[in-house]
Design a protein around this motif. Sequence first.
Motif, PDB file in Angstrom:
ATOM      1  N   SER A   1       0.898  -1.012  -0.085  1.00 40.30           N
ATOM      2  CA  SER A   1       0.294  -0.038   0.130  1.00 40.30           C
ATOM      3  C   SER A   1       1.315   1.715   0.014  1.00 40.30           C
ATOM      4  N   VAL A   2       0.857   2.131  -0.912  1.00 41.83           N
ATOM      5  CA  VAL A   2       1.371   3.899  -0.462  1.00 41.83           C
ATOM      6  C   VAL A   2      -0.268   4.306   0.185  1.00 41.83           C
ATOM      7  N   ARG A   3       0.954   4.836   1.741  1.00 40.21           N
ATOM      8  CA  ARG A   3      -0.102   6.055   2.519  1.00 40.21           C
ATOM      9  C   ARG A   3      -0.085   7.341   2.770  1.00 40.21           C
ATOM     10  N   VAL A   4      -1.070   7.934   3.038  1.00 43.49           N
ATOM     11  CA  VAL A   4      -0.543   9.704   3.779  1.00 43.49           C
ATOM     12  C   VAL A   4      -1.136   9.885   5.243  1.00 43.49           C
ATOM     13  N   TRP A   5       0.191  10.727   5.355  1.00 36.83           N
ATOM     14  CA  TRP A   5       0.153  10.852   7.071  1.00 36.83           C
ATOM     15  C   TRP A   5       0.354  12.111   6.837  1.00 36.83           C
ATOM     16  N   ASP A   6      -0.539  13.177   7.906  1.00 38.07           N
ATOM     17  CA  ASP A   6      -0.744  14.264   8.551  1.00 38.07           C
ATOM     18  C   ASP A   6       0.772  14.251   9.668  1.00 38.07           C
ATOM     19  N   LEU A   7       1.532  14.898   9.525  1.00 41.57           N
ATOM     20  CA  LEU A   7       2.565  14.869  10.795  1.00 41.57           C
ATOM     21  C   LEU A   7       1.807  15.781  10.965  1.00 41.57           C
TER      22      LEU A   7
ATOM     23  N   SER B   1      -7.042   9.482   4.787  1.00 42.33           N
ATOM     24  CA  SER B   1      -8.102   8.463   4.051  1.00 42.33           C
ATOM     25  C   SER B   1      -7.698   7.285   4.183  1.00 42.33           C
ATOM     26  N   GLU B   2      -8.044   6.118   3.184  1.00 44.91           N
ATOM     27  CA  GLU B   2      -7.609   5.041   2.720  1.00 44.91           C
ATOM     28  C   GLU B   2      -6.509   4.214   2.201  1.00 44.91           C
TER      29      GLU B   2
ATOM     30  N   TRP C   1      -1.011   8.211  -8.035  1.00 49.70           N
ATOM     31  CA  TRP C   1      -2.306   9.316  -7.028  1.00 49.70           C
ATOM     32  C   TRP C   1      -2.366  10.058  -7.231  1.00 49.70           C
ATOM     33  N   ASN C   2      -3.802  10.745  -7.127  1.00 45.07           N
ATOM     34  CA  ASN C   2      -3.979  12.241  -6.438  1.00 45.07           C
ATOM     35  C   ASN C   2      -4.133  11.995  -5.284  1.00 45.07           C
ATOM     36  N   LEU C   3      -3.449  13.472  -4.215  1.00 46.38           N
ATOM     37  CA  LEU C   3      -3.476  13.052  -3.529  1.00 46.38           C
ATOM     38  C   LEU C   3      -4.386  13.738  -2.307  1.00 46.38           C
ATOM     39  N   VAL C   4      -5.159  14.193  -3.369  1.00 45.00           N
ATOM     40  CA  VAL C   4      -6.692  14.585  -2.581  1.00 45.00           C
ATOM     41  C   VAL C   4      -7.511  14.124  -2.806  1.00 45.00           C
ATOM     42  N   THR C   5      -7.572  13.236  -3.639  1.00 43.90           N
ATOM     43  CA  THR C   5      -8.959  12.050  -4.104  1.00 43.90           C
ATOM     44  C   THR C   5      -8.576  10.805  -3.213  1.00 43.90           C
ATOM     45  N   GLY C   6      -7.210  10.530  -3.298  1.00 46.48           N
ATOM     46  CA  GLY C   6      -7.030   9.469  -3.000  1.00 46.48           C
ATOM     47  C   GLY C   6      -6.886   8.111  -3.582  1.00 46.48           C
ATOM     48  N   LYS C   7      -7.134   8.545  -4.934  1.00 46.50           N
ATOM     49  CA  LYS C   7      -7.527   7.996  -6.575  1.00 46.50           C
ATOM     50  C   LYS C   7      -6.286   7.733  -6.985  1.00 46.50           C
TER      51      LYS C   7
END
Length: 270
Positions: free
Chosen positions: A180-186, A193-194, A229-235
């Motif tokens: 997976s690719v995951r996005v974290w707010d530091l 998101s998922e 990947w669009n990091l705003v939509t998560g798609k």
Amino acid sequence: MRVWDLTSGRQAGESLTGHTSAVWSVATTMIDGQPHAVSGSPDQTARVWNLTTGQQAGEPLTGHEDVVEVVAAIAIDGHPHAITSGADYTIRVWDLTLGRQVGGPVDVYGDWVQSVAPVMIDGHPHVVAVSDKGMVRVWELNTGEQVVALATGTTGWLRSVAAPVIDGRPHAVTGGDDGSVRVWDLTSGEQVSEPLTGHAGRVWSVATTVIDGRPYAVSGGNDGTVRVWNLVTGKQVGRESVFPSPVRAVAVAAEGHIVVGFGHEVGILQ
């Protein structure tokens, strides 16, 4: 090390030699107005190269007591610096103008750091690191103080990280063994998101870019695919690009071109 002209597809100049073992990581920066590269190697050194002359700049950067696995470049107070991490469980910061280490080694708590990314937070230089323990950690480079430690709960190692700023807030984008690719707010320490899923197997590398004001991530995986990947939509954006062997490295070059390292080759996606 080799330098390639992405317009002609040809090698530029002679190969850069000097390391006595494999080159595991490279980063680029400007020093005194000229393009340079910094490389890390199992020979326990980092080296700086002038890409205009094709020569090593100064003496090797020494101090690590084991493999120098990852390098990154960052400007601190307007001066070029390098960040290195190795199998001696330390992160070190180097002033590339002076050719020497700044401060002492940063203790990474026994984590084997797999990737680092520089980021500015509140006007101060920081480094984000991911490790074999599935941890995301952030250190303030001026003080060496750890300011974030996220136990991500992912399965297996985290292999790669990028540190984009999204909506004015610092984030980390990670890729790892769970595919997976995951996005974290530091700032909040929370996952955004998922997980971004699609890779069948380990994600070796991630990079980020901004196109038309929107943040995107690019990932390369053991399944031989590159995904955007669009990091705003998560798609995922469009279809994945498929290569004949695992994609170990990705980077975003000028005009949104994606440089891909797979097998013993380098490819370019438009």
